[in-house]
Design a protein around this motif. Structure first.
Motif, short mmCIF file in Angstrom:
data_model
loop_
_atom_site.label_atom_id
_atom_site.label_comp_id
_atom_site.label_asym_id
_atom_site.label_seq_id
_atom_site.Cartn_x
_atom_site.Cartn_y
_atom_site.Cartn_z
N GLY A 1 -27.47 1.02 -10.74
CA GLY A 1 -26.13 0.54 -11.07
C GLY A 1 -25.04 1.52 -10.68
N MET A 2 -25.32 2.82 -10.82
CA MET A 2 -24.31 3.83 -10.46
C MET A 2 -24.09 3.87 -8.96
SD MET A 2 -23.18 5.23 -13.24
CE MET A 2 -22.50 6.80 -12.77
N ILE A 3 -25.12 3.60 -8.19
CA ILE A 3 -24.95 3.57 -6.74
C ILE A 3 -23.96 2.49 -6.35
CG2 ILE A 3 -26.14 3.07 -4.56
CD1 ILE A 3 -28.60 4.43 -5.73
N ASP A 4 -24.11 1.30 -6.94
CA ASP A 4 -23.15 0.23 -6.66
C ASP A 4 -21.75 0.60 -7.14
OD1 ASP A 4 -25.19 -1.27 -5.58
OD2 ASP A 4 -25.61 -2.33 -7.46
N THR A 5 -21.67 1.31 -8.26
CA THR A 5 -20.36 1.71 -8.79
C THR A 5 -19.67 2.68 -7.85
OG1 THR A 5 -21.14 1.39 -11.05
CG2 THR A 5 -19.18 2.75 -10.75
N PHE A 6 -20.43 3.65 -7.31
CA PHE A 6 -19.83 4.62 -6.39
C PHE A 6 -19.41 3.94 -5.08
CE2 PHE A 6 -22.42 7.99 -8.69
CZ PHE A 6 -21.33 8.38 -9.44
N ASN A 7 -20.10 2.88 -4.69
CA ASN A 7 -19.65 2.13 -3.52
C ASN A 7 -18.30 1.49 -3.78
OD1 ASN A 7 -21.94 2.74 -2.02
ND2 ASN A 7 -23.07 0.96 -2.78
N VAL A 8 -18.09 1.03 -5.04
CA VAL A 8 -16.79 0.45 -5.39
C VAL A 8 -15.70 1.52 -5.37
CG1 VAL A 8 -15.50 -0.66 -7.25
CG2 VAL A 8 -17.82 -1.40 -6.74
N LEU A 9 -16.06 2.76 -5.78
CA LEU A 9 -15.07 3.84 -5.79
C LEU A 9 -14.57 4.15 -4.39
CD1 LEU A 9 -16.57 6.34 -8.38
CD2 LEU A 9 -14.48 5.00 -8.61
N GLY A 10 -15.34 3.83 -3.40
CA GLY A 10 -14.89 4.09 -2.03
C GLY A 10 -13.72 3.23 -1.64
N ASN A 11 -13.49 2.13 -2.33
CA ASN A 11 -12.37 1.25 -2.07
C ASN A 11 -11.32 1.48 -3.14
OD1 ASN A 11 -10.59 -0.79 -1.43
ND2 ASN A 11 -12.15 -2.43 -1.39
N SER A 12 -10.17 2.06 -2.78
CA SER A 12 -9.15 2.44 -3.75
C SER A 12 -8.58 1.24 -4.49
CB SER A 12 -8.01 3.20 -3.05
OG SER A 12 -7.44 2.37 -2.03
N SER A 13 -8.58 0.09 -3.87
CA SER A 13 -8.02 -1.09 -4.54
C SER A 13 -8.90 -1.61 -5.66
CB SER A 13 -7.79 -2.21 -3.50
OG SER A 13 -9.05 -2.59 -2.93
N GLN A 14 -10.20 -1.25 -5.65
CA GLN A 14 -11.12 -1.70 -6.69
C GLN A 14 -11.61 -0.54 -7.56
OE1 GLN A 14 -14.28 -3.85 -4.82
NE2 GLN A 14 -12.96 -5.52 -4.13
N ALA A 15 -10.89 0.58 -7.55
CA ALA A 15 -11.32 1.75 -8.31
C ALA A 15 -11.31 1.49 -9.81
CB ALA A 15 -10.43 2.95 -7.98
N ILE A 16 -10.43 0.61 -10.27
CA ILE A 16 -10.35 0.33 -11.70
C ILE A 16 -11.63 -0.34 -12.20
CG2 ILE A 16 -9.04 -0.92 -13.47
CD1 ILE A 16 -6.58 -0.65 -11.75
N LYS A 17 -12.28 -1.11 -11.34
CA LYS A 17 -13.51 -1.80 -11.74
C LYS A 17 -14.69 -0.84 -11.90
CE LYS A 17 -12.32 -6.13 -9.44
NZ LYS A 17 -12.75 -7.15 -8.42
N ALA A 18 -14.53 0.41 -11.43
CA ALA A 18 -15.64 1.36 -11.47
C ALA A 18 -16.04 1.69 -12.89
CB ALA A 18 -15.27 2.64 -10.71
#
Length: 251
Positions: A145-162
């Motif tokens: 789950g954390m791997i998917d979360t860090f992939n989201v962090l790579g996109n600044s527009s979706q950082a809040i969802k992290a």
């Protein structure tokens, strides 16, 4: 009328949440749910087993203290009263070997206890495995789950969802720890019951051996204290005519 719609929406939201948690954990939460059901089934099975066995053991201990262990009919009544228990197998073994030497009887009863051990610790190893395996599954699901979360962090527009993804990923770790806590409590409890059952079996074995040995000594003592005959007192019988001859010779 709106109530069914509301309950349906709640059920649908719960199902979507469960599917989301299973997906974000790489399917491992589903495996841990099966593991939890297995642990609960083992706890129910072993609780009933030890409750029945230990209760029968206490009753057999009491009955054997008041039973003549050399009396086959009395032993048979005790065995029939508590049939299908491990302790009754010891009584049945005594019934078949009560005329054997005490040392041989003790060895046969010890053998019966060894044969009973697999029934005592059945499924216990699964609880021990769950204690170790459940947290590892939980940690592995959290890592996925954390791997998917860090992939989201790579996109600044979706950082809040992290932050929400991190919380969802930690659910797997919580499930694993929950299963491990339940399993280790049950494991320690059943290990205590296992030691108590083995102690009961050893106590029944010693009770039987000691009763037979003491009763055998009592019978031997009664035979040795029979009134002595005249021949036993004098050592050997003396013929009457020789006694008269001997008396006449000295006269």
């Amino acid at each position: 009328m709106p109530r069914p719609d509301r309950s349906a929406s709640v059920t649908e939201s719960l199902m979507s949440l469960v599917i989301h948690l299973i997906t974000i954990g790489g399917g491992l939460p589903l495996i841990m749910a099966v593991l939890l059901l297995m642990v609960i089934a083992i706890i129910i099975d072993r609780t009933w087993f030890f409750h029945r066995i230990i209760g029968a053991g206490r009753a057999i201990e009491h009955d054997l203290r008041e039973t003549d262990c050399r009396n086959g009919e009395a032993l048979k009544n005790v065995a029939n009263r508590y049939e299908n228990t491990l302790q009754a197998r010891l009584v049945l073994a005594t019934l078949n070997l009560r005329n054997e030497p005490v040392s041989m009887l003790s060895q046969h009863l010890e053998e019966e206890i060894m044969w009973a051990m697999p029934r005592l610790d059945r499924f216990i190893w699964l609880l021990d495995t769950a204690v170790t395996l459940a947290p590892l599954f939980g940690l592995f699901g959290t890592i996925i789950g954390m791997i998917d979360t860090f992939n989201v962090l790579g996109n600044s527009s979706q950082a809040i969802k992290a932050t929400g993804g991190i919380a969802d990923a930690l659910v797997s770790t919580g499930m694993g720890l929950f299963i491990a806590i339940i399993s280790i409590i049950a494991l320690n409890y059943f290990n205590k019951k296992l030691r108590l059952t083995v102690h009961q079996l050893e106590l029944i074995r010693l009770t039987i051996v000691n009763r037979i040995q003491s009763e055998g000594r009592a019978n031997t003592g009664r035979q040795s204290h029979k009134p002595a005959t005249a021949e036993e007192i004098s050592g050997s019988p003396v013929p009457v005519d020789e006694a008269y001859v001997a008396e006449g010779a000295y006269s």
